[in-house]
Design an enzyme around this catalytic site. Structure first.
Site, PDB file in Angstrom:
ATOM      1  N   HIS A   1       8.438   5.905   5.738  1.00  0.00           N
ATOM      2  CA  HIS A   1       8.322   6.623   4.465  1.00  0.00           C
ATOM      3  C   HIS A   1       9.741   6.848   3.937  1.00  0.00           C
ATOM      4  O   HIS A   1      10.473   7.668   4.476  1.00  0.00           O
ATOM      5  CB  HIS A   1       7.593   7.950   4.669  1.00  0.00           C
ATOM      6  CG  HIS A   1       6.169   7.772   5.135  1.00  0.00           C
ATOM      7  ND1 HIS A   1       5.126   7.552   4.275  1.00  0.00           N
ATOM      8  CD2 HIS A   1       5.635   7.742   6.376  1.00  0.00           C
ATOM      9  CE1 HIS A   1       3.998   7.410   4.967  1.00  0.00           C
ATOM     10  NE2 HIS A   1       4.279   7.521   6.247  1.00  0.00           N
ATOM     11  N   LEU A   2      10.089   6.083   2.911  1.00  0.00           N
ATOM     12  CA  LEU A   2      11.452   6.192   2.364  1.00  0.00           C
ATOM     13  C   LEU A   2      11.560   7.290   1.307  1.00  0.00           C
ATOM     14  O   LEU A   2      12.658   7.670   0.918  1.00  0.00           O
ATOM     15  CB  LEU A   2      11.904   4.859   1.772  1.00  0.00           C
ATOM     16  CG  LEU A   2      12.234   3.748   2.788  1.00  0.00           C
ATOM     17  CD1 LEU A   2      12.577   2.451   2.054  1.00  0.00           C
ATOM     18  CD2 LEU A   2      13.393   4.155   3.693  1.00  0.00           C
ATOM     19  N   ARG A   3      10.406   7.772   0.821  1.00  0.00           N
ATOM     20  CA  ARG A   3      10.331   8.910  -0.108  1.00  0.00           C
ATOM     21  C   ARG A   3      10.815   8.609  -1.523  1.00  0.00           C
ATOM     22  O   ARG A   3      10.539   9.385  -2.430  1.00  0.00           O
ATOM     23  CB  ARG A   3      11.097  10.132   0.424  1.00  0.00           C
ATOM     24  CG  ARG A   3      10.674  10.603   1.797  1.00  0.00           C
ATOM     25  CD  ARG A   3       9.236  11.077   1.823  1.00  0.00           C
ATOM     26  NE  ARG A   3       8.890  11.697   3.101  1.00  0.00           N
ATOM     27  CZ  ARG A   3       7.678  11.704   3.617  1.00  0.00           C
ATOM     28  NH1 ARG A   3       6.680  11.105   2.979  1.00  0.00           N
ATOM     29  NH2 ARG A   3       7.434  12.289   4.766  1.00  0.00           N
TER      30      ARG A   3
ATOM     31  N   ASN B   1       0.535  13.730  11.574  1.00  0.00           N
ATOM     32  CA  ASN B   1      -0.820  13.207  11.398  1.00  0.00           C
ATOM     33  C   ASN B   1      -0.799  11.698  11.644  1.00  0.00           C
ATOM     34  O   ASN B   1      -0.134  10.996  10.914  1.00  0.00           O
ATOM     35  CB  ASN B   1      -1.309  13.508   9.976  1.00  0.00           C
ATOM     36  CG  ASN B   1      -2.727  13.012   9.758  1.00  0.00           C
ATOM     37  OD1 ASN B   1      -3.363  12.487  10.664  1.00  0.00           O
ATOM     38  ND2 ASN B   1      -3.211  13.151   8.542  1.00  0.00           N
TER      39      ASN B   1
ATOM     40  N   HIS C   1      -4.758   4.075   7.590  1.00  0.00           N
ATOM     41  CA  HIS C   1      -4.594   5.330   8.339  1.00  0.00           C
ATOM     42  C   HIS C   1      -6.023   5.811   8.586  1.00  0.00           C
ATOM     43  O   HIS C   1      -6.703   6.219   7.651  1.00  0.00           O
ATOM     44  CB  HIS C   1      -3.800   6.307   7.478  1.00  0.00           C
ATOM     45  CG  HIS C   1      -3.815   7.726   7.961  1.00  0.00           C
ATOM     46  ND1 HIS C   1      -2.667   8.447   8.176  1.00  0.00           N
ATOM     47  CD2 HIS C   1      -4.842   8.570   8.262  1.00  0.00           C
ATOM     48  CE1 HIS C   1      -2.983   9.669   8.581  1.00  0.00           C
ATOM     49  NE2 HIS C   1      -4.302   9.777   8.645  1.00  0.00           N
TER      50      HIS C   1
ATOM     51  N   HIS D   1       6.170   0.873   9.455  1.00  0.00           N
ATOM     52  CA  HIS D   1       5.640   2.130   8.922  1.00  0.00           C
ATOM     53  C   HIS D   1       6.758   3.137   8.666  1.00  0.00           C
ATOM     54  O   HIS D   1       7.078   3.975   9.509  1.00  0.00           O
ATOM     55  CB  HIS D   1       4.621   2.697   9.918  1.00  0.00           C
ATOM     56  CG  HIS D   1       3.682   3.690   9.322  1.00  0.00           C
ATOM     57  ND1 HIS D   1       2.332   3.666   9.560  1.00  0.00           N
ATOM     58  CD2 HIS D   1       3.895   4.749   8.494  1.00  0.00           C
ATOM     59  CE1 HIS D   1       1.748   4.659   8.904  1.00  0.00           C
ATOM     60  NE2 HIS D   1       2.680   5.329   8.261  1.00  0.00           N
TER      61      HIS D   1
ATOM     62  N   HIS E   1      11.288  15.204   6.192  1.00  0.00           N
ATOM     63  CA  HIS E   1      10.931  16.358   5.369  1.00  0.00           C
ATOM     64  C   HIS E   1      12.143  17.261   5.239  1.00  0.00           C
ATOM     65  O   HIS E   1      13.035  17.255   6.090  1.00  0.00           O
ATOM     66  CB  HIS E   1       9.782  17.148   6.010  1.00  0.00           C
ATOM     67  CG  HIS E   1       8.460  16.451   5.900  1.00  0.00           C
ATOM     68  ND1 HIS E   1       7.829  16.244   4.704  1.00  0.00           N
ATOM     69  CD2 HIS E   1       7.663  15.896   6.843  1.00  0.00           C
ATOM     70  CE1 HIS E   1       6.685  15.598   4.907  1.00  0.00           C
ATOM     71  NE2 HIS E   1       6.565  15.365   6.197  1.00  0.00           N
TER      72      HIS E   1
ATOM     73  N   ASP F   1      -1.966   4.932   3.083  1.00  0.00           N
ATOM     74  CA  ASP F   1      -1.477   5.841   4.120  1.00  0.00           C
ATOM     75  C   ASP F   1      -1.115   7.195   3.509  1.00  0.00           C
ATOM     76  O   ASP F   1      -0.533   7.265   2.442  1.00  0.00           O
ATOM     77  CB  ASP F   1      -0.239   5.271   4.808  1.00  0.00           C
ATOM     78  CG  ASP F   1       0.175   6.129   5.983  1.00  0.00           C
ATOM     79  OD1 ASP F   1      -0.620   6.238   6.921  1.00  0.00           O
ATOM     80  OD2 ASP F   1       1.276   6.698   5.948  1.00  0.00           O
TER      81      ASP F   1
ATOM     82  N   ASP G   1       6.458   5.509  11.848  1.00  0.00           N
ATOM     83  CA  ASP G   1       5.894   6.528  10.939  1.00  0.00           C
ATOM     84  C   ASP G   1       6.981   7.539  10.559  1.00  0.00           C
ATOM     85  O   ASP G   1       6.729   8.745  10.469  1.00  0.00           O
ATOM     86  CB  ASP G   1       4.681   7.236  11.556  1.00  0.00           C
ATOM     87  CG  ASP G   1       3.857   7.981  10.488  1.00  0.00           C
ATOM     88  OD1 ASP G   1       4.182   7.875   9.293  1.00  0.00           O
ATOM     89  OD2 ASP G   1       2.887   8.662  10.871  1.00  0.00           O
TER      90      ASP G   1
HETATM   91 ZN   LIG Z   1      -0.517   7.806   8.251  1.00  0.00          ZN
END
Ligand SMILES: [Zn+2]
Lengths: 311, 427
Positions: free
Chosen positions: B62-64, B280, B179, B60, B311, B152, B307
């Site tokens: 997030h590489l953006r 979240n 999710h 999980h 940011h 997600d 996760d």
């Molecule tokens: Zn999520």
């Protein structure tokens, strides 16, 4: 220097009972200035205060403005409608721009809970919380306490009912902290939809207003905001008034000398009946004067006013 | 690429192996695990006193990229993974545009091949644009290289859509990662619902809003025969639902994050609304946290996943209810689990390694997660005694948003080897 042990007033939660005592005592002694023919002392001459209000609140803002004027502070009020906030500037950017004026204090009213704590971390001036989201409204609780203390001679041991929308109310939270720290007995009342989980840590809770007001020394009625009426928290304002509103008959269940407080503005016929609002128990005018007095005390204590305060 | 990892304690849960052995990687694959192996060209890594594990896989991340390269790129995100001990990351599809088609998947893989230092396994969207309306083209996504599907970040609200996704995914042997959040109960939330939110005056996300959807998904997996994987599970109710689902043979697996295993919503109060505590699902109360730890320890929860959600400073340096959700996790996850779960005896080292390697590989059917000869030459080397202080300013990730800054930890990944090449080595 005043020796008050806090740089900001972010909430009642962080105060010791002795701090609350100090603010109330200071307010009581500064209140006398408001009866003088010339209501002005030089205490905060040369200090700059910014009133930054992101929510409309004539009552609180004008109370701070009067307190600032009486203490001779230079002050500037910014309300959302006239500020750059409407253009999408962030709170922090707005305040950092204001810092160019070298303010000593910022009075902040903002819809986000914790926004004064956020500012206190990132900018230099002292921060006074004039109401943040559903979190706290410390000067309201202080003025309520000053009023109660004047009317009852004490706070300790008083039975106080707080009735209405506890869930969304910063006034309820600040009062709950203050009254429980000062040894009052608090009972909360409202429909279960408006009583948040864990609130019973500092008070007893009931869903029957008759029980809540029984033998009360003071009843604090909270405002039901218009947007709650459509939020599914209760079925109708009619039913709310019948089941949870303060009527004359209910007020009679309290002590004879009961004091009824409301942070205003009131919804007559919803949380409070007109005959109660206009009746002999109401202390609205004392609340207004005491609001100025506690705000003077807070400004004085945080800005370390010079000793000629009483001159 | 060839490398000999010499003299370490080899811990391979896929084969119940825990012994002092050498690992030889040749041409990017594990060629031998045994005693006194000899290098035939290539590097030698002295692993005396260290633990040699199958490469860790984060399910999980997030590489953006594409779209939010200001927050993270495939280059910085994979460097962050390597620095934290991960040899592979599964990239969530909530990029801009959403990874809902083969072309985007291929673009991600091309960029990963060019700039990534660890393996990148893309996850495709369940619905087009993750809008919850029409199914994405699972067959195309699978063929292009997606290893699972998930919406997600914008969870599937419609039970009908989730049912169809679980059914349709069977044709392509894809796991549906959900999710789990019932939006009707979480509108406008800023933190967990409970006494702490009450005192802070913040809108709450009740734990049951997660539990309800976990239950729903398990029932839907049961009637469809599809495979569902519960993302970042955070409630006691969800743990219980997964435990019961597994017991009756439903194809359900689950992951938990280090922050939900270690922190509670009390931190929001203790830090006075520090936005690095906002994510979240939100940090829960201690009873939920303990149930998640227990679920991991008893095998109900299969995997630990980060996760990882980088940011920009601007997205976090705002009022609490305005702040973006999520924290960076790749560079702290392994160390946190070693220090706060394995050291105090809440989890055995073998279990931790399985939850980070063998299990994630098995959940999505990925190569790796084992040191069996012939498997990918992906290895994570741990030093259980290495002490360090978490310093977000020195993260490889572009994100600095972590609640773990300044934590003093003992134990971390000291080398990350991907296909026989050293992607990271601690000094
Ligand atoms: Zn999520």
């Amino acid at each position: 220097m005043s020796g008050f042990p806090h740089r900001h007033l972010l909430g009642i939660e962080a105060l010791e009972p002795s701090d609350i005592q100090t603010i109330l005592d200071t307010a009581a002694s500064l209140k006398e200035i408001l009866d003088r023919p010339i209501k002005k002392v030089p205490t905060l001459r040369g200090k700059t205060i910014v009133n930054l209000f992101y929510e409309a609140s004539t009552r609180t803002r004008s109370s701070f403005e009067v307190a600032e004027r009486v203490l001779s502070a230079d002050s500037l009020s910014i309300a959302t409608a006239t500020s750059s906030a409407t253009k999408g500037e962030t709170l922090l950017d707005t305040v950092q721009n204001l810092e160019a004026m070298k303010p000593d204090m910022i009075i902040l009213r903002h819809q986000s809970s914790g926004s004064p704590h956020f500012l206190a971390r990132h900018v230099r001036p002292a921060i006074v919380n004039a109401g943040d989201g559903a979190h706290e409204h410390p000067t309201q609780a202080l003025l309520d306490a000053l009023t109660l203390r004047e009317k009852k001679g004490r706070l300790k041991g008083l039975r106080v009912a707080i009735v209405g929308d506890i869930l969304h109310s910063r006034v309820a939270r600040s009062n709950l902290w203050l009254l429980s720290k000062m040894g009052a007995d608090v009972v909360l009342c409202g429909p279960p939809t408006l009583l948040p989980p864990g609130i019973d840590a500092l008070a007893s809770v009931t869903h029957r207003i008759d029980e809540a007001v029984e033998g009360a020394d003071a009843i604090m009625m909270l405002r039901i905001q218009r947007e709650r009426m459509s939020g599914g928290y209760f079925s109708s304002t009619r039913e709310f008034h019948i089941r949870f509103g303060l009527t004359e008959a209910r007020a009679k269940r309290a002590k004879k000398d009961v004091v009824i407080l409301h942070p205003g503005p009131m919804n007559r016929g919803v949380e409070i009946a007109s005959e109660v609002a206009d009746g002999p128990y109401s202390v609205i005018l004392d609340q207004v004067t005491n609001g100025v007095a506690v705000r003077m005390a807070v400004l004085y204590l945080l800005l370390g006013g010079a000793s000629e305060a009483e001159s | 690429m060839n490398i000999l990892i010499k003299g370490g304690r080899v811990l391979d849960p896929s084969r119940n192996l825990d012994a002092d052995l050498d690992v030889l990687i040749e041409d990017g694959r594990v060629s031998q695990v045994g005693e006194k192996l000899k290098a035939r060209g290539g590097e030698t890594l002295d692993a005396a006193g260290l633990v040699v594990c199958p490469g860790f896989i984060d399910l999980h991340t997030h590489l953006r990229e594409p779209g939010r390269e200001d927050k993270e790129t495939i280059a910085t995100g994979t460097r962050s993974a390597a620095a934290g001990g991960f040899t592979a990351v599964c990239a969530m599809p909530n990029t801009e545009p959403v990874n809902d088609s083969a072309g985007i998947t291929r673009a991600i893989l091309e960029r990963a091949a060019a700039e990534g230092v660890v393996r990148v396994w893309p996850i495709g969207a369940i619905t087009k644009g993750s809008k919850g309306q029409e199914l994405a083209e699972f067959g195309d996504l699978r063929e292009a290289g997606c290893v699972a599907v998930s919406d997600d970040g914008r969870p599937v609200a419609s039970s009908r859509m989730m049912r169809r996704a679980l059914e349709y995914a069977k044709a392509f042997d894809l796991t549906v990662i959900d999710h789990c959040e019932e939006p009707g109960l979480t509108e406008g939330f800023a933190m967990n619902e409970g006494p702490v939110a009450t005192w802070l005056g913040l809108r709450g996300y009740p734990p049951v809003a997660e539990t309800i959807v976990v239950e729903r998904d398990i029932h839907l997996a049961e009637i469809t025969g599809g495979k569902v994987h519960i993302a970042h599970l955070s409630t006691a109710g969800a743990v219980d639902a997964v435990r019961r689902g597994k017991a009756r043979g439903v194809r359900v697996t689950a992951e938990a994050t280090p922050h939900h295993l270690l922190l509670t919503d009390q931190l929001v109060r203790d830090t006075e609304y520090d936005t690095s505590t906002k994510m979240n699902p939100p940090l829960r109360g201690d009873a939920d946290r303990q149930a998640v730890v227990a679920g991991l320890a008893d095998g109900t929860i299969d995997c630990i996943a980060t996760d990882h959600a980088p940011h920009s400073v601007d997205d976090k340096k705002v009022e609490y209810d305005q702040a973006a959700n999520g924290i960076v996790g790749l560079e702290t996850a392994v160390a946190l689990c070693l220090d706060r779960l394995v050291r105090p005896g809440l989890l055995e080292l073998r279990q931790l390694v399985a939850a980070l390697s063998t299990h994630p590989a098995r959940v999505l059917g990925l190569p790796g997660g084992t040191l069996k000869p012939g498997s990918p030459g992906d290895v994570t080397v741990l030093d259980l005694e290495r002490r360090f202080k978490v310093n977000p300013e020195r993260f490889e990730s572009k994100g600095r948003n972590t609640p773990f800054g300044s934590w003093q930890l003992t134990g971390r990944a000291v080398a990350t080897i991907v296909g026989g090449r050293v992607a990271f080595q601690a000094r």
